[in-house]
Design a protein around this motif. Structure first.
Motif, PDB file in Angstrom:
ATOM      1  N   THR A  35       0.695  -1.230  -0.054  1.00 55.78           N
ATOM      2  CA  THR A  35      -0.029  -0.132   0.000  1.00 55.78           C
ATOM      3  C   THR A  35       0.872   1.270  -0.044  1.00 55.78           C
ATOM      4  O   THR A  35       0.535   2.425  -0.560  1.00 55.78           O
ATOM      5  N   THR A  36       2.091   1.404   0.679  1.00 60.72           N
ATOM      6  CA  THR A  36       2.814   2.502   0.740  1.00 60.72           C
ATOM      7  C   THR A  36       4.141   1.870   1.147  1.00 60.72           C
ATOM      8  O   THR A  36       4.405   0.423   1.580  1.00 60.72           O
ATOM      9  N   LEU A  37       5.036   2.635   0.788  1.00 58.77           N
ATOM     10  CA  LEU A  37       6.669   2.234   1.064  1.00 58.77           C
ATOM     11  C   LEU A  37       7.228   3.227   2.383  1.00 58.77           C
ATOM     12  O   LEU A  37       8.159   3.141   2.939  1.00 58.77           O
ATOM     13  N   ASP A  38       6.197   4.072   3.045  1.00 61.73           N
ATOM     14  CA  ASP A  38       6.371   4.862   4.138  1.00 61.73           C
ATOM     15  C   ASP A  38       6.100   4.084   5.307  1.00 61.73           C
ATOM     16  O   ASP A  38       5.044   3.811   5.501  1.00 61.73           O
ATOM     17  N   GLY A  39       7.100   3.676   5.996  1.00 60.94           N
ATOM     18  CA  GLY A  39       7.067   2.954   7.377  1.00 60.94           C
ATOM     19  C   GLY A  39       6.070   3.553   8.260  1.00 60.94           C
ATOM     20  O   GLY A  39       5.006   2.823   8.825  1.00 60.94           O
ATOM     21  N   GLY A  40       6.032   4.838   8.391  1.00 60.71           N
ATOM     22  CA  GLY A  40       5.280   5.446   9.444  1.00 60.71           C
ATOM     23  C   GLY A  40       3.840   5.449   9.041  1.00 60.71           C
ATOM     24  O   GLY A  40       2.933   5.280   9.767  1.00 60.71           O
ATOM     25  N   LEU A  51       0.508  -5.580  -5.842  1.00 64.76           N
ATOM     26  CA  LEU A  51      -0.937  -5.107  -5.815  1.00 64.76           C
ATOM     27  C   LEU A  51      -0.693  -3.525  -5.130  1.00 64.76           C
ATOM     28  O   LEU A  51      -0.394  -3.451  -4.044  1.00 64.76           O
ATOM     29  N   ALA A  52      -0.662  -2.281  -5.928  1.00 66.55           N
ATOM     30  CA  ALA A  52      -0.598  -1.033  -5.301  1.00 66.55           C
ATOM     31  C   ALA A  52      -2.207  -0.551  -4.696  1.00 66.55           C
ATOM     32  O   ALA A  52      -2.685   0.196  -5.668  1.00 66.55           O
ATOM     33  N   SER A  53      -2.326  -1.007  -3.802  1.00 68.03           N
ATOM     34  CA  SER A  53      -4.064  -0.975  -3.435  1.00 68.03           C
ATOM     35  C   SER A  53      -3.995  -0.863  -1.870  1.00 68.03           C
ATOM     36  O   SER A  53      -3.320  -1.654  -1.219  1.00 68.03           O
ATOM     37  N   GLU A  56       4.095   4.892  -8.750  1.00 67.15           N
ATOM     38  CA  GLU A  56       5.317   4.466  -9.721  1.00 67.15           C
ATOM     39  C   GLU A  56       6.227   3.823  -8.660  1.00 67.15           C
ATOM     40  O   GLU A  56       6.918   2.725  -9.027  1.00 67.15           O
ATOM     41  N   ALA A  57       6.633   4.416  -7.488  1.00 66.24           N
ATOM     42  CA  ALA A  57       7.689   4.006  -6.656  1.00 66.24           C
ATOM     43  C   ALA A  57       7.300   2.468  -6.069  1.00 66.24           C
ATOM     44  O   ALA A  57       8.248   1.604  -5.879  1.00 66.24           O
ATOM     45  N   ILE A  58       5.835   2.335  -5.819  1.00 64.53           N
ATOM     46  CA  ILE A  58       5.622   0.970  -5.283  1.00 64.53           C
ATOM     47  C   ILE A  58       5.681  -0.064  -6.705  1.00 64.53           C
ATOM     48  O   ILE A  58       6.286  -1.028  -6.284  1.00 64.53           O
ATOM     49  N   TYR A  76      -3.797  -2.248  -9.579  1.00 66.23           N
ATOM     50  CA  TYR A  76      -4.280  -1.100  -8.289  1.00 66.23           C
ATOM     51  C   TYR A  76      -5.788  -1.161  -8.382  1.00 66.23           C
ATOM     52  O   TYR A  76      -6.380  -1.593  -9.262  1.00 66.23           O
ATOM     53  N   ILE A  77      -6.192  -0.683  -7.261  1.00 66.46           N
ATOM     54  CA  ILE A  77      -7.697  -0.253  -6.861  1.00 66.46           C
ATOM     55  C   ILE A  77      -7.634   0.955  -6.380  1.00 66.46           C
ATOM     56  O   ILE A  77      -7.069   1.277  -5.394  1.00 66.46           O
TER      57      ILE A  77
END
Length: 358
Positions: A194-199, A231-233, A245-247, A261-262
């Motif tokens: 869903t995200t690359l941001d751990g926070g 899955l970028a979802s 794009e980064a995911i 993606y959704i």
């Protein structure tokens, strides 16, 4: 949101536990000054009960879903993703789609036996089986319950094609089953990043694997020969959509060969739960996020129309669609494939079966 409520939901996704749409009465958490110490020392704990299912294969004919049948080992999910589209299903159990969904879980401990029985039924026609289409089959309680592994063992023995959908690194535990099945065209996995941001991940999906662990799972699966999709979802306007794009790039670097993606979906009770979470965790961005969501849903927070509910409508949704199309072409990613080999399906002999003379 007051401090007493913050303490109660620490480490959880939902902030409240509002009753479901089927209840006549509502309940509200308040601090009357008498129970402060008791509440603060009484964290919300996970409770797992056994659900004795009568059938296990769920079938659908939705034009928006690429599979015809699925199996879900659990009801409710401890990953606690605030956006989870499965939350409203807890209302059918007389429970809240809020905190109840992520703390009052039900394990279908007879799932593997039921699956074997249904796969043996004469009317059964083999089609790819989606494992975890509703709640995550590798949520934390799977470590001890092991229901997902039992289901995969049945699929292996019957040579039943299966696709696993998860955001957990625990899927790597079952590589000994998935890799040999994949070698025969019987298995694939889709990992949600869903995200690359751990926070952001810790607040939005607090008990799911970290982004780095999910990418590690993609890498391990790929190296073992298991086809993996990233899955970028869900993509949430003005919150994580800038990471699309980064995911996809991170997924390709880890070995993913397909992607999808959704757009954020907010059916039924999720609308209020998500807005409550958003105003608590991103108050300065809340109005902007909600405004953009409405722009993708014809002015509402959600539209359930077939054909558009997964991707939305309007300029913002079209821009997201175009970005995804350009990115997958640049990265050489394909679309998620459900072309597993159904011709290999063979029910193994059951205890008491008469042996063939030939």
């Amino acid at each position: 949101m007051d401090e007493i409520q913050r303490q109660r939901v620490k480490g959880r996704g939902a902030i409240s536990n509002a009753v479901s749409r089927y209840e006549r009465e509502t309940r509200t958490l308040i601090d009357d000054g008498w129970s402060e110490n008791e509440v603060l020392s009484d964290p919300v704990r996970t409770v797992v009960a056994s659900a004795s299912a009568r059938s296990i294969i769920v079938r659908n004919n939705s034009p928006d879903i690429p599979f015809e049948q699925s199996v879900n080992p659990y009801q409710g999910c401890e990953h606690a993703c605030i956006y989870c589209f499965a939350r409203p299903t807890h209302a059918y159990l007389g429970l809240s789609p809020g905190l109840d969904f992520e703390t009052r879980l039900f394990a279908k401990r007879n799932a593997a036996d039921l699956l074997a029985k249904e796969l043996r039924a004469k009317p059964y026609v083999c089609r790819p089986l989606a494992l975890g289409a509703n709640t995550d089959p590798y949520q934390p309680i799977e470590r001890t319950e092991r229901i997902t592994r039992q289901i995969l063992e049945v699929c292996r023995d019957f040579r039943q094609p299966v696709t696993v959908i998860t955001k957990s690194a625990l899927v790597m535990r079952d590589l000994d089953i998935l890799a040999p099945m994949a070698a025969e065209g019987l298995a694939s996995v889709a990992v949600s990043v869903t995200t690359l941001d751990g926070g952001l991940a810790r607040t939005m999906e607090p008990r799911a694997a970290s982004p780095s662990r999910r990418l590690a799972a993609i890498r391990a699966l790929s190296e073992a020969g298991v086809p993996v999709a990233v899955l970028a979802s869900p993509m949430i306007p003005a919150l994580n959509d800038h990471e699309l794009e980064a995911i996809l790039e991170a997924g390709v670097a880890a070995g993913a060969t397909a992607a999808s993606y959704i757009l954020l979906r907010l059916p039924l009770e999720i609308k209020d739960l998500f807005e409550e979470w958003l105003r608590a965790h991103a108050p300065n961005r809340a109005e902007h996020v909600l405004s953009l969501v409405r722009q993708t849903r014809d002015g509402a927070l959600y539209r359930a129309d077939f054909g558009t509910r997964m991707k939305g409508t309007g300029p913002y949704a079209e821009l997201l669609r175009a970005r995804f199309k350009i990115a997958v072409k640049r990265l050489g990613l394909g679309a998620r494939s459900w072309n597993l080999d159904c011709s290999r399906f063979r029910p193994p002999p059951a205890v008491g079966d008469q042996l063939s003379l030939l």
